[in-house]
Design a protein around this motif. Sequence first.
Motif, short mmCIF file in Angstrom:
data_model
loop_
_atom_site.label_atom_id
_atom_site.label_comp_id
_atom_site.label_asym_id
_atom_site.label_seq_id
_atom_site.Cartn_x
_atom_site.Cartn_y
_atom_site.Cartn_z
N PRO A 223 -46.12 17.75 -59.33
CA PRO A 223 -46.21 16.95 -58.11
C PRO A 223 -46.17 15.48 -58.50
N ILE A 224 -45.79 14.64 -57.57
CA ILE A 224 -45.99 13.20 -57.82
C ILE A 224 -47.32 12.87 -57.16
N TYR A 225 -48.21 12.28 -57.93
CA TYR A 225 -49.59 12.12 -57.49
C TYR A 225 -49.78 10.86 -56.67
N TYR A 226 -50.79 10.90 -55.79
CA TYR A 226 -51.12 9.70 -55.01
C TYR A 226 -51.83 8.72 -55.94
N PRO A 227 -51.30 7.54 -56.11
CA PRO A 227 -51.99 6.59 -56.98
C PRO A 227 -53.02 5.77 -56.20
N GLY B 119 -57.71 17.21 -62.78
CA GLY B 119 -56.78 18.08 -62.06
C GLY B 119 -55.34 17.61 -62.26
N HIS B 120 -55.11 16.30 -62.10
CA HIS B 120 -53.77 15.76 -62.36
C HIS B 120 -53.37 16.02 -63.81
N ALA B 121 -54.34 15.80 -64.69
CA ALA B 121 -54.04 15.98 -66.12
C ALA B 121 -53.65 17.43 -66.40
N TYR B 122 -54.34 18.38 -65.76
CA TYR B 122 -54.05 19.79 -66.01
C TYR B 122 -52.60 20.13 -65.67
N THR B 123 -52.18 19.80 -64.45
CA THR B 123 -50.81 20.15 -64.04
C THR B 123 -49.80 19.50 -64.98
N THR B 124 -50.08 18.26 -65.35
CA THR B 124 -49.12 17.52 -66.15
C THR B 124 -49.08 18.08 -67.58
N THR C 222 -45.35 9.16 -59.24
CA THR C 222 -46.37 8.83 -58.23
C THR C 222 -45.77 8.71 -56.84
N ASP C 223 -46.58 9.09 -55.87
CA ASP C 223 -46.22 9.21 -54.45
C ASP C 223 -46.88 8.03 -53.74
N GLU C 224 -46.10 6.99 -53.46
CA GLU C 224 -46.71 5.69 -53.20
C GLU C 224 -46.73 5.22 -51.76
N MET D 285 -47.35 23.00 -59.42
CA MET D 285 -48.30 22.30 -58.53
C MET D 285 -49.58 23.10 -58.44
N GLY D 286 -50.60 22.48 -57.82
CA GLY D 286 -51.83 23.21 -57.52
C GLY D 286 -51.64 24.00 -56.23
N LYS D 287 -52.51 24.97 -56.02
CA LYS D 287 -52.39 25.83 -54.84
C LYS D 287 -52.61 25.07 -53.54
N ASP D 288 -53.20 23.86 -53.62
CA ASP D 288 -53.45 23.08 -52.41
C ASP D 288 -52.18 22.62 -51.72
N ILE D 289 -51.10 22.50 -52.47
CA ILE D 289 -49.88 21.96 -51.85
C ILE D 289 -48.72 22.95 -51.95
N ALA E 13 -47.70 27.89 -58.48
CA ALA E 13 -48.90 27.23 -57.96
C ALA E 13 -50.10 27.68 -58.78
N HIS E 14 -50.70 26.73 -59.49
CA HIS E 14 -51.85 27.10 -60.31
C HIS E 14 -53.15 26.95 -59.52
N GLY E 15 -54.24 27.38 -60.16
CA GLY E 15 -55.55 27.34 -59.49
C GLY E 15 -56.20 25.98 -59.62
N PHE E 16 -57.46 25.93 -59.22
CA PHE E 16 -58.18 24.67 -59.20
C PHE E 16 -59.29 24.64 -60.22
N TRP E 17 -59.45 23.48 -60.85
CA TRP E 17 -60.63 23.23 -61.66
C TRP E 17 -61.78 22.98 -60.71
N VAL E 18 -62.85 23.71 -60.92
CA VAL E 18 -64.01 23.52 -60.07
C VAL E 18 -65.20 23.15 -60.94
N LYS F 208 -64.52 22.55 -55.27
CA LYS F 208 -63.28 22.14 -55.93
C LYS F 208 -63.46 20.70 -56.38
N MET F 209 -62.80 20.41 -57.50
CA MET F 209 -63.02 19.11 -58.09
C MET F 209 -61.83 18.22 -57.76
N SER F 210 -62.03 17.24 -56.98
CA SER F 210 -60.95 16.29 -56.75
C SER F 210 -61.60 15.02 -56.27
O1 ME8 Z 1 -50.90 16.14 -53.17
N1 ME8 Z 1 -57.64 21.35 -60.23
O2 ME8 Z 1 -50.98 14.35 -54.63
P1 ME8 Z 1 -52.43 14.47 -55.27
C1 ME8 Z 1 -56.35 21.50 -60.57
N2 ME8 Z 1 -48.84 13.31 -53.52
N3 ME8 Z 1 -55.36 20.69 -60.17
C2 ME8 Z 1 -55.68 19.66 -59.37
C3 ME8 Z 1 -57.01 19.43 -58.95
C4 ME8 Z 1 -58.01 20.34 -59.43
N4 ME8 Z 1 -59.30 20.21 -59.13
N5 ME8 Z 1 -57.01 18.35 -58.16
C5 ME8 Z 1 -55.72 17.90 -58.09
C6 ME8 Z 1 -50.42 15.12 -53.64
N6 ME8 Z 1 -54.92 18.68 -58.83
C7 ME8 Z 1 -49.04 14.67 -53.22
C8 ME8 Z 1 -48.00 15.54 -53.92
S1 ME8 Z 1 -45.49 16.29 -54.46
C9 ME8 Z 1 -44.00 16.11 -53.74
C10 ME8 Z 1 -46.58 15.28 -53.54
C11 ME8 Z 1 -53.47 18.49 -59.07
O3 ME8 Z 1 -52.63 13.21 -56.04
C12 ME8 Z 1 -52.68 19.67 -58.54
O4 ME8 Z 1 -51.42 19.66 -59.16
O5 ME8 Z 1 -53.43 14.83 -54.25
C13 ME8 Z 1 -52.52 19.28 -57.09
O6 ME8 Z 1 -51.47 20.01 -56.47
C14 ME8 Z 1 -52.19 17.81 -57.24
O7 ME8 Z 1 -53.05 17.37 -58.32
C15 ME8 Z 1 -52.45 16.98 -56.00
O8 ME8 Z 1 -52.28 15.63 -56.33
#
Ligand code: ME8
Length: 523
Positions: free
Chosen positions: A13-17, A24-29, A52-54, A271-275, A300-305, A310-312
């Motif tokens: 995914p491109i992450y929200y900066p 979580g971001h580190a895991y997917t990457t 990044t998704d800006e 990507m994570g299962k959230d998206i 779609a992978h799982g979540f680090w908790v 859930k950890m985010s």
């Molecule tokens: O959703 N465990 O960006 P985002 C595992 N910009 N992975 C996790 C995680 C966790 N606790 N928390 C986040 C967006 N991730 C959009 C995406 S793509 C076209 C646009 C990882 O910054 C996981 O890959 O919220 C999740 O899907 C992503 O960060 C969400 O990143």
Amino acid sequence: MNSPSRRRFLTTPIYYPSGEPHIGHAYTTILADVLARFWRQDGLDVFFLTGTDEHGQKMLEEATRRGMTARELSDQMSARFKAAWKDLDISHDRFIRTTEPDHVAVVTAFLERLWNKGEIYEGKYSGWYCIYEERYWTEKDLGPDHACPDCGRPTREIEEKNYFFRMGAYQQRLLDHIRDNPEWIQPTIRRNEILGFLAQPLEDLSISRPKSRVSWGIPLPWDPEHVAYVWVDALINYVTGSDAIDPTRAPAEQGFEDTSASRWPADVHLMGKDILTTHAVYWPTLLMGAGLPLPKGILAHGFWVAGEQKMSKSFGNVIDPLQLRERFGTDAVRWYLLREMPTGQDASFTPERFLVRYDELANVLGNLASRTLGMTDKYRQGRIPDAPGTGLDGEIAATLATIRASVAGYRLHDALAAAMDLARRANGYVEEREPWAQAKDPGRAADLDETLATLVRTLAALTAFLQPVCPGKMVELAARLGLNAVPRLEEVDRVRLGGNQVRKGEPLFPRAELLDAAAAKAP
Ligand code: ME8
């Protein structure tokens, strides 16, 4: 020239900066990176895209809160993501930012194409909006006090003009695709989730926001008072990164259907299962509407908790991967994250489990390396004996087969477990062969040569098997074995090691207590 089938294009995914990169971001990457490195090591021509998704309201509000413009915030924070990926040894081929002009041009061309094909119509949206998740909810989905059902934050009631994509028209085609391609969405539990979602009528998708409400976005080419919905803008990054659409050509000339000269379609979107829904429903239907081929796979992978939660960043309990890295090193963080979480399932982050996994590096692999290098040094003046060293060839071949099958099924945790099992087996081989006893008896010099050659050969294979997850340390280990590079996977059974001079060096992965002692001594 590589034939097209030797090419692999994978994405994160491109992450929200709007906040700092977290575990979580580190895991997917890292997951994507390990896959990319395995593929490269198998001689494939890989292109790995992250970024990044800006745009969007969330970025705008965060920037306002910090007293910055959205552009300043995205410049500052996307640099943080880039730096984090550098520190974590991520080998992406492109870091895309949705504010880059070529992406803006591709989004414009993509939307214009949909508009010209009659796939988009004007309508009115009324409902509830969660800016945190950047999505609409209908009243029936909301929690108490109109809270967002995903993140629990307050939503806002909104009524506005929107443009809609005729997503509903593609419901059957999407269902057929999922049914005809059972492996398309992985793992199966996620596939079933999407099939469940598609059992209900699929609504059309709002693809725009009025500029009066969300000014930070890509204007629609036919109505610049509206900007592209941030999710549509973001998903299109995968096409921008593939070079399938040449934005310098007028839309009418765009060869959307012929993508053969580009990297499109992607082999896998991670990507994570959230998206998952955005990737497995919105994205493929948008591609169908635009006349582009679908990605070959979605994982779609799982979540680090942490505990039950859930950890985010919305929960403020995020563990900073870079802090772990300072103490244990990059490779140990990569190892822990990939070894501990079975791809697709959730995993709980705890310092205790981190140490258990670190211990494998220090006491199984590190120990094997120390004793092999140490004994070669002590008994053979550091020169690897020119013996066949085939004592563990069967195990090496079996490990390679397991790794190949696991990587093909995206079960990277199994691949890593198999490699560590080989290291464990090699430690057992040391106990069985008792090289210290062989060394005492001049009549058993050939046996000792064979023992040492076998161990070195196994270590060389392990550098190949573990290089994708521990690139720094495995390059170092290969160098200590007198190799110029980590062998490719297909070469592990014919690496020439006899006569090489080994370098013993410090422990590859100091034991955790040694790290503590070193930290205590530091000023
Ligand atoms: O959703 N465990 O960006 P985002 C595992 N910009 N992975 C996790 C995680 C966790 N606790 N928390 C986040 C967006 N991730 C959009 C995406 S793509 C076209 C646009 C990882 O910054 C996981 O890959 O919220 C999740 O899907 C992503 O960060 C969400 O990143």
